[in-house]
Structure formats: C-alpha cells, structure tokens
Write an enzyme that holds these catalytic residues in place. Structure first.
Site, PDB file in Angstrom:
ATOM      1  N   HIS A 249      61.411  57.208  73.840  1.00  0.00           N
ATOM      2  CA  HIS A 249      61.039  57.129  72.514  1.00  0.00           C
ATOM      3  C   HIS A 249      60.087  58.108  72.263  1.00  0.00           C
ATOM      4  O   HIS A 249      60.223  58.777  71.212  1.00  0.00           O
ATOM      5  CB  HIS A 249      60.410  55.864  72.249  1.00  0.00           C
ATOM      6  CG  HIS A 249      59.891  55.506  70.809  1.00  0.00           C
ATOM      7  ND1 HIS A 249      60.420  54.895  69.808  1.00  0.00           N
ATOM      8  CD2 HIS A 249      58.735  55.977  70.234  1.00  0.00           C
ATOM      9  CE1 HIS A 249      59.964  54.751  68.855  1.00  0.00           C
ATOM     10  NE2 HIS A 249      58.644  55.547  68.916  1.00  0.00           N
ATOM     11  N   GLU A 250      59.140  58.426  73.074  1.00  0.00           N
ATOM     12  CA  GLU A 250      58.158  59.531  72.768  1.00  0.00           C
ATOM     13  C   GLU A 250      58.856  60.884  72.773  1.00  0.00           C
ATOM     14  O   GLU A 250      58.548  61.708  72.126  1.00  0.00           O
ATOM     15  CB  GLU A 250      56.956  59.344  73.665  1.00  0.00           C
ATOM     16  CG  GLU A 250      55.943  58.269  73.282  1.00  0.00           C
ATOM     17  CD  GLU A 250      55.455  57.832  71.937  1.00  0.00           C
ATOM     18  OE1 GLU A 250      55.446  58.809  71.058  1.00  0.00           O
ATOM     19  OE2 GLU A 250      55.473  56.764  71.485  1.00  0.00           O
TER      20      GLU A 250
HETATM   21 ZN   LIG Z   1      57.466  56.157  67.597  1.00  0.00          ZN
END
Ligand SMILES: [Zn+2]
Ligand SMILES: [Zn+2]
Length: 170
Positions: free
Chosen positions: A126-127
């Site tokens: 995600h990051e």
């Molecule tokens: Zn996010």
C-alpha cells in the site's frame, strides 16, 4: 528496485516474507540495507510514540527507479493522527511501515505471527503504491483501499486491482 531498511527489533521472519511478497507483486529486485537504530530525536516522550514524518525524512530517498521502505517496530503517530500503520512520501520515493499495531497481541489477543506477516505485506505494498503516485481505491479488495481498521486490512488482499496495477511503473 526496492530497498528494505529494517530498524532495530524487526524480526528476520517478517523481513524474509516481506521480500518474497514484494518481489511477487512488483516483479522487481528487493534488497536489504543494514539495520539501523531508531533516531532518538524522533521520539515524543509525552505520547510514548515516534513521529512518523520525522522518521521518514531520515530515510534516504530512492533513486529514479528505486523505492526505499523502512520497517519499524515502534508505535508511530503523524501530525493529526493518533497512530498510523504506515506513511509514504508521494514525491520522495520513500515510505515507512510499522509492525506494532499489526500484532494481535497489541489488542490483547493471542499472537498470530503469520497474520502479522501478511498484514505487513499489505501495508508495505500500500505505501509503496503511494510512492508510485497511487491514491486510495474504492475497491475494498484492492491493496490501495484505505484501511481505517485492521478489519479493512484483513478484508483486502496484498495485490493491486487491475485499474491500480496499470499505474505502477516499478
Ligand atoms: Zn494510504
Ligand atoms: Zn485499486
């Protein structure tokens, strides 16, 4: 290429699985930098937490085709948020995740090491997606879906949906 920067206390099992899953999702080389100590000046004694924004700035920025991901095992906060699971620099090609609140035992539940490793993979992808310029995705199964709670994290996978996938350049 992805460079993983482990901070002190992060277990080898988590790092090994993280490397495998990131290689699978991004199809790129994943390397480890040497383990570094938590910079004491990023600690806020009154909150008992580390400042994620300050910590992120201690990571060296990735080069053009490189992303740098710090892995921390300390509780983090960011400006207006009481705690965070991770943080990305949308322009700096670097990001950070923390394992602390991904653990079942943080909430008084029985430890579940494989669930911890899976959650860590989701937060990491995600990051890293944010460092590719991706925003949050409305698809609850997509890794770019915003996790408000760990329930959201557990519901989604660690892969990009087809629409987000096309925007990844790594
Ligand atoms: Zn996010
Ligand atoms: Zn998506």
């Amino acid at each position: 290429m992805i460079t993983l920067v482990p901070f002190e206390r992060v277990s080898q099992e988590v790092l090994t699985e993280l490397k495998e899953r990131l290689q699978e999702v991004f199809g790129t080389e994943v390397n480890f930098a040497s383990t570094i100590s938590m910079p004491v000046w990023t600690y806020e004694p009154l909150r008992g937490q580390y400042n994620a924004g300050s910590l992120l700035l201690t990571l060296q920025e990735g080069k053009a085709d490189e992303r740098v991901l710090g892995i921390v095992d300390q509780d983090l906060f960011a400006s207006r948020l009481n705690f965070i699971f991770g943080l990305a620099d949308p322009e700096g090609r670097r990001a950070l995740i923390t394992l602390t609140r991904l653990r079942q035992d943080f909430y008084g539940l029985a430890p579940d090491p494989s669930l911890l490793r899976l959650r860590a993979a989701k937060e990491a992808v995600h990051e890293l997606g944010h460092t590719e310029g991706l925003e949050h995705c409305p698809d609850p199964r997509c890794v770019m879906y915003f996790s408000n709670t760990l329930g959201d994290t557990d519901h989604k996978g660690y892969h990009f949906c087809p629409r987000c996938r096309t925007k990844i350049s790594l």
